[in-house]
Design a protein around this motif. Structure first.
Motif, mmCIF file in Angstrom:
data_model
loop_
_atom_site.group_PDB
_atom_site.id
_atom_site.type_symbol
_atom_site.label_atom_id
_atom_site.label_comp_id
_atom_site.label_asym_id
_atom_site.label_seq_id
_atom_site.Cartn_x
_atom_site.Cartn_y
_atom_site.Cartn_z
ATOM 1 N N ILE A 580 41.718 24.564 -6.799
ATOM 2 C CA ILE A 580 41.251 23.343 -6.145
ATOM 3 C C ILE A 580 39.833 23.033 -6.617
ATOM 4 C CG2 ILE A 580 40.642 22.287 -3.938
ATOM 5 C CD1 ILE A 580 43.624 22.541 -4.367
ATOM 6 N N VAL A 581 39.633 21.785 -7.062
ATOM 7 C CA VAL A 581 38.313 21.308 -7.467
ATOM 8 C C VAL A 581 37.938 20.152 -6.539
ATOM 9 C CG1 VAL A 581 36.936 20.263 -9.306
ATOM 10 C CG2 VAL A 581 38.657 21.997 -9.861
ATOM 11 N N VAL A 582 36.780 20.277 -5.893
ATOM 12 C CA VAL A 582 36.309 19.249 -4.959
ATOM 13 C C VAL A 582 35.203 18.453 -5.639
ATOM 14 C CG1 VAL A 582 35.293 18.805 -2.714
ATOM 15 C CG2 VAL A 582 36.885 20.710 -3.002
ATOM 16 N N VAL A 583 35.381 17.144 -5.702
ATOM 17 C CA VAL A 583 34.431 16.256 -6.374
ATOM 18 C C VAL A 583 33.756 15.382 -5.322
ATOM 19 C CG1 VAL A 583 34.146 14.433 -8.077
ATOM 20 C CG2 VAL A 583 35.828 16.256 -8.461
ATOM 21 N N PRO A 584 32.455 15.559 -5.089
ATOM 22 C CA PRO A 584 31.740 14.713 -4.127
ATOM 23 C C PRO A 584 31.389 13.364 -4.737
ATOM 24 C CG PRO A 584 30.257 16.321 -5.065
ATOM 25 C CD PRO A 584 31.610 16.596 -5.663
ATOM 26 N N PRO A 585 30.792 12.450 -3.973
ATOM 27 C CA PRO A 585 30.385 11.150 -4.522
ATOM 28 C C PRO A 585 29.377 11.302 -5.658
ATOM 29 C CG PRO A 585 30.413 11.085 -2.126
ATOM 30 C CD PRO A 585 30.607 12.519 -2.516
ATOM 31 N N SER A 586 29.153 10.215 -6.344
ATOM 32 C CA SER A 586 28.362 10.252 -7.590
ATOM 33 C C SER A 586 26.905 10.624 -7.363
ATOM 34 C CB SER A 586 28.435 8.888 -8.283
ATOM 35 O OG SER A 586 27.964 7.860 -7.428
ATOM 36 N N ARG A 587 26.407 10.579 -6.143
ATOM 37 C CA ARG A 587 25.010 10.972 -5.920
ATOM 38 C C ARG A 587 24.770 12.455 -6.207
ATOM 39 N NH1 ARG A 587 26.989 9.562 -0.876
ATOM 40 N NH2 ARG A 587 27.412 11.288 0.572
ATOM 41 N N SER A 588 25.842 13.239 -6.284
ATOM 42 C CA SER A 588 25.702 14.662 -6.619
ATOM 43 C C SER A 588 25.645 14.904 -8.121
ATOM 44 C CB SER A 588 26.875 15.455 -6.024
ATOM 45 O OG SER A 588 26.861 15.407 -4.618
ATOM 46 N N LEU A 589 25.743 13.852 -8.917
ATOM 47 C CA LEU A 589 25.761 14.017 -10.365
ATOM 48 C C LEU A 589 24.447 14.580 -10.888
ATOM 49 C CD1 LEU A 589 27.057 13.577 -13.153
ATOM 50 C CD2 LEU A 589 26.252 11.193 -13.054
ATOM 51 N N PHE A 590 23.343 14.205 -10.271
ATOM 52 C CA PHE A 590 22.037 14.623 -10.773
ATOM 53 C C PHE A 590 21.915 16.147 -10.814
ATOM 54 C CE2 PHE A 590 17.528 15.716 -10.018
ATOM 55 C CZ PHE A 590 16.979 15.181 -11.168
ATOM 56 N N GLY A 591 22.317 16.819 -9.744
ATOM 57 C CA GLY A 591 22.210 18.272 -9.705
ATOM 58 C C GLY A 591 23.029 18.943 -10.787
ATOM 59 N N VAL A 592 24.209 18.396 -11.092
ATOM 60 C CA VAL A 592 25.058 18.956 -12.144
ATOM 61 C C VAL A 592 24.394 18.749 -13.505
ATOM 62 C CG1 VAL A 592 27.334 18.884 -13.222
ATOM 63 C CG2 VAL A 592 27.107 18.543 -10.750
ATOM 64 N N ALA A 593 23.820 17.567 -13.720
ATOM 65 C CA ALA A 593 23.142 17.291 -14.991
ATOM 66 C C ALA A 593 21.937 18.204 -15.183
ATOM 67 C CB ALA A 593 22.716 15.826 -15.040
ATOM 68 N N VAL A 594 21.223 18.487 -14.094
ATOM 69 C CA VAL A 594 20.068 19.382 -14.174
ATOM 70 C C VAL A 594 20.513 20.782 -14.565
ATOM 71 C CG1 VAL A 594 18.296 20.530 -12.801
ATOM 72 C CG2 VAL A 594 18.614 18.068 -12.601
ATOM 73 N N ALA A 595 21.570 21.293 -13.921
ATOM 74 C CA ALA A 595 22.053 22.642 -14.225
ATOM 75 C C ALA A 595 22.546 22.752 -15.666
ATOM 76 C CB ALA A 595 23.166 23.032 -13.252
ATOM 77 N N LEU A 619 33.519 14.914 -15.088
ATOM 78 C CA LEU A 619 33.086 14.773 -13.697
ATOM 79 C C LEU A 619 32.812 13.317 -13.349
ATOM 80 C CD1 LEU A 619 32.274 16.139 -11.041
ATOM 81 C CD2 LEU A 619 29.944 16.311 -11.939
ATOM 82 N N ILE A 620 32.204 12.573 -14.264
ATOM 83 C CA ILE A 620 31.882 11.176 -13.958
ATOM 84 C C ILE A 620 33.167 10.364 -13.793
ATOM 85 C CG2 ILE A 620 30.746 9.100 -14.837
ATOM 86 C CD1 ILE A 620 28.710 10.900 -16.195
ATOM 87 N N ARG A 621 34.155 10.619 -14.623
ATOM 88 C CA ARG A 621 35.426 9.905 -14.464
ATOM 89 C C ARG A 621 36.085 10.274 -13.140
ATOM 90 N NH1 ARG A 621 36.054 11.497 -20.039
ATOM 91 N NH2 ARG A 621 37.611 13.077 -19.433
ATOM 92 N N MET A 622 36.040 11.549 -12.788
ATOM 93 C CA MET A 622 36.601 11.969 -11.497
ATOM 94 C C MET A 622 35.866 11.302 -10.336
ATOM 95 S SD MET A 622 37.221 16.070 -11.989
ATOM 96 C CE MET A 622 38.725 16.744 -12.706
ATOM 97 N N MET A 623 34.537 11.256 -10.417
ATOM 98 C CA MET A 623 33.740 10.684 -9.335
ATOM 99 C C MET A 623 33.974 9.192 -9.160
ATOM 100 S SD MET A 623 29.997 12.507 -9.722
ATOM 101 C CE MET A 623 29.626 14.075 -8.936
ATOM 102 N N LEU A 624 33.999 8.466 -10.275
ATOM 103 C CA LEU A 624 33.999 7.008 -10.201
ATOM 104 C C LEU A 624 35.391 6.401 -10.115
ATOM 105 C CD1 LEU A 624 31.147 6.156 -12.749
ATOM 106 C CD2 LEU A 624 31.008 6.470 -10.261
ATOM 107 N N THR A 625 36.367 7.024 -10.759
ATOM 108 C CA THR A 625 37.693 6.397 -10.812
ATOM 109 C C THR A 625 38.787 7.213 -10.147
ATOM 110 O OG1 THR A 625 38.324 7.387 -12.938
ATOM 111 C CG2 THR A 625 37.011 5.362 -13.013
#
Length: 678
Positions: A580-595, A619-625
């Protein structure tokens, strides 16, 4: 000598009424609809407290983390808080209060409010009269810098850790002011015991003995160390040694060989030598002797010691001191960059010290209080003695040191708040010397003493018995600043929120009811604790950023998330048994990009839109679409929260919620930015 009439009243205010006010303020957010709940780190602590209550000990290893072997919690976390919380609940349950949520909320509010007691004691040890000590206690429970980290719904180390650290400092001030060897030794032992208890509760309190060592060094250079200073310093070094042997997380970091501990030991040993104790010793000789001892100890620590799992914090401090570490960038170590993006590790704007989220207008007394003490030093021989005492200089040095650390890393503000309160109480005492109920006018016999008493009564000038205009203006300013502080405290307590969003609650409920039992879940690190508690599933990553296993998983998953195809993510999940992979809203993208150290960081910081090529990431495709990303199949979506299942897994099942699920899990509202416990 009999006690002064009315001496009981300031004690009642400082020891009962002010802590009661502090408890009420810290419980206030619970009564504001919608109710608050355990979020981010608090959810992780709740799960561990529930384990402590259920089994009498923490899980060893913790199979919900650091897959596949599980995490040895004692290597990273001090156990004191969980034991205190578990004992508190068992006592409350024996008395009929069996609601774990409510018991923990009351405990957190109580621990935060009881800081009034050691603040009172510290102010009294600095010579403040009882009403000034009560004022210091009031400032401590109102200061938003402390209040924000000790409210009832923040199940964290700060309340208990700050309480014990402040008790340690108050006892230290009392020990340094002791007149006999016996009383100095007794108070020093209690101070060391409080320090060990603080270290067994909260790792951040390690900054206190580090600062104290630097202050003792400076005092011993400036003048021959007093009896109280020698006894107290030696006792604290022994206490640190005991903590290093008793606490697993300090043993894991080889603390006995660390530069900090060896420097403390060197200072404690050196101030016992004749070259420093002699009344005729020179400043240069003392400075050279101490410097050589500390330098040798530091070199030994650097050669044979180990910074262990806390090297990243030191790196972050060095970056901040160099002026190069205010925002994450692609050139940094990934974990350092992640820590830099966390709210509690951000820098503090100096002007924020006088803002509503820190010390309000009373923050100005960080500067005013020492000045008031300096001006008031000539009011009486006793005032001069107190101002120049080791106790006052220790508290002042700790305050200045914590101001510097707070400017570099904002999390230290909760430790700073009680010391600001103590200095505010000391300033009030200097402005109102005649308010001291311990004063005994009948003992003033000589002409010089009578003149000094008259100066005390009128604040240094003006008509006898009346304070000067400057004193009255200062008192009026202090009163106004305190009123603004109280307003900011009440406003924060009645408006702050910390709860789960409806979409996130629904996603957690789906995981709890349908995800394969025992199968780990992959999501972003800041959601790990909540998935473990509410979703009742192990997670690949969570908020304990010091764990090497967690660090490796965090960086690897971030790179896989930002790949252009899902192949790397699928391989990563299959290796760890993730279905299971849980994808939160796009505001969490920044932390992933930093890591991941991805160049997207610069665009996200500048809030610039991403180009189609930049946005072409898994991840961006999962988040947005919410698109299908073979072999990942979308199975749930609500309010921007999406859940994917890895094809070929065991499939979804139905599993009942575990018994430790808190009653507050049904509460919903908007979460704040994730914080971090240290």
């Amino acid at each position: 000598m009999s006690r002064a009439p009315g001496a009981w009243l300031p004690r009642l205010v400082g020891w009962v009424l002010i802590p009661a006010l502090g408890v009420a303020l810290r419980l206030a957010p619970l009564w504001q609809p919608p109710g608050n709940t355990w979020t981010f780190d608090a959810s992780g602590h709740y799960r561990l407290v529930a384990e402590q209550v259920a089994h009498g000990h923490l899980p060893t290893p913790d199979r919900f983390t650091d897959l596949p072997e599980g995490r040895r919690l004692g290597r990273f976390l001090p156990p004191g808080f969980y034991r205190v919380a578990g004992t508190w609940h068992r006592i409350a349950a024996a008395l009929g209060a069996r609601d774990l949520d409510l018991n923990l909320q009351v405990l957190m509010a109580l621990l935060g409010a009881l800081v009034a007691w050691p603040v009172w004691g510290a102010a009294r040890a600095l010579g403040a009269h009882r009403w000034a000590a009560a004022f210091a206690a009031l400032v401590a429970v109102l200061a938003p810098a402390h209040l924000q980290r000790t409210t009832a719904f923040l199940l964290r180390y700060e309340g208990l850790g700050t309480l014990l650290a402040t008790a340690h400092i108050a006892l230290a001030a009392a020990a340094l002011g002791a007149r006999t060897t016996r009383s100095a030794l007794a108070r020093s032992m209690l101070s060391a015991l409080a320090l060990v208890a603080a270290l067994a509760t909260w790792r951040v309190t390690l900054v206190v003995p580090a600062l104290e060592t630097a202050i003792v060094f400076a005092l011993a250079v400036a003048r021959p160390p007093t009896m109280g200073l020698r006894i107290w310093t030696t006792t604290q070094a022994l206490g640190l040694a005991a903590a290093a042997l008793l606490l697993e997380y300090l043993r894991a970091q080889s603390f006995l060989l660390s530069p900090m501990f060896l420097a403390t030991l060197a200072v404690a040993a050196t101030i016992q030598t004749p070259i420093l104790q002699g009344t005729g010793s020179r400043v240069v000789a003392r400075a050279v002797t101490l410097s050589l001892a500390v330098l040798a100890a530091t070199l030994v620590g650097l050669r044979w010691g180990s910074s262990g799992d806390y090297e990243t914090v030191g790196t972050l401090l060095r970056l901040r001191l160099s002026g190069a570490g205010s925002t994450p960038s692609t050139g940094l170590d990934p974990i350092t960059a992640v820590m830099m993006s966390v709210q509690e590790f951000r820098v503090t704007d100096p002007l924020a010290l006088v803002g509503p989220g820190m010390f309000s207008w009373l923050g100005g007394w960080l500067v005013v209080a020492p000045i008031v003490r300096w001006v008031g030093r000539s009011s009486s021989p006793r005032a001069r003695t107190v101002w120049a005492s080791d106790a006052f200089l220790l508290v002042l040095g700790l305050t200045l040191g914590l101001v510097g650390l707070t400017l570099l890393i904002t999390r230290h503000r909760v430790l700073l708040a009680p010391l600001v309160a103590v200095l505010a109480g000391a300033a009030l005492a200097a402005l109102t010397p005649t308010a001291n109920p311990d004063a005994a006018p009948a003992t003033v016999t000589s002409g010089a003493n009578r003149r000094g008493a008259r100066r005390d009564a009128r604040g240094g000038s003006g008509e006898p018995g009346r304070p000067s205009m400057m004193v009255r203006l200062s008192l009026a300013a202090l009163g106004l600043c305190t009123m603004v502080l109280g307003w900011d405290a009440v406003r924060f307590a009645t408006t702050d929120r910390q709860a789960l969003e409806p979409g996130w609650v629904a996603a957690l409920g789906w995981m709890r009811d349908h995800a394969p039992a025992g199968a780990p879940v992959l999501s972003v690190w800041e959601r790990g604790y909540e998935i473990q508690l509410y979703g009742q599933r192990p997670t690949v990553v969570d908020g304990l950023l010091e764990s090497p296993v967690n660090q490796a998983h965090l960086v690897a998953s971030a790179h896989a998330f930002l790949a252009r195809t899902p192949d790397s993510l699928a391989a990563f999940c299959e290796r760890l048994g993730v279905e299971i992979v849980v994808v939160p809203p796009s505001r969490s993208l920044f932390g992933v990009a930093v890591a991941a150290g991805n160049p997207l960081i610069r665009r996200l910081i500048a809030r610039q839109p991403l180009s189609p090529e930049e946005a072409d990431r898994v991840l961006i495709r999962m988040m947005l679409t919410g698109s299908r990303e073979p072999p990942f199949e979308p199975v749930f979506e609500r309010d921007g929260y999406r859940i994917y299942r890895l094809e070929g897994g065991r499939g979804v099942t139905t599993s009942p919620a575990a018994a430790i699920l808190p009653a507050s899990s049904s509460q919903t509202h908007t979460t704040g930015h994730p914080g971090r416990d240290r």
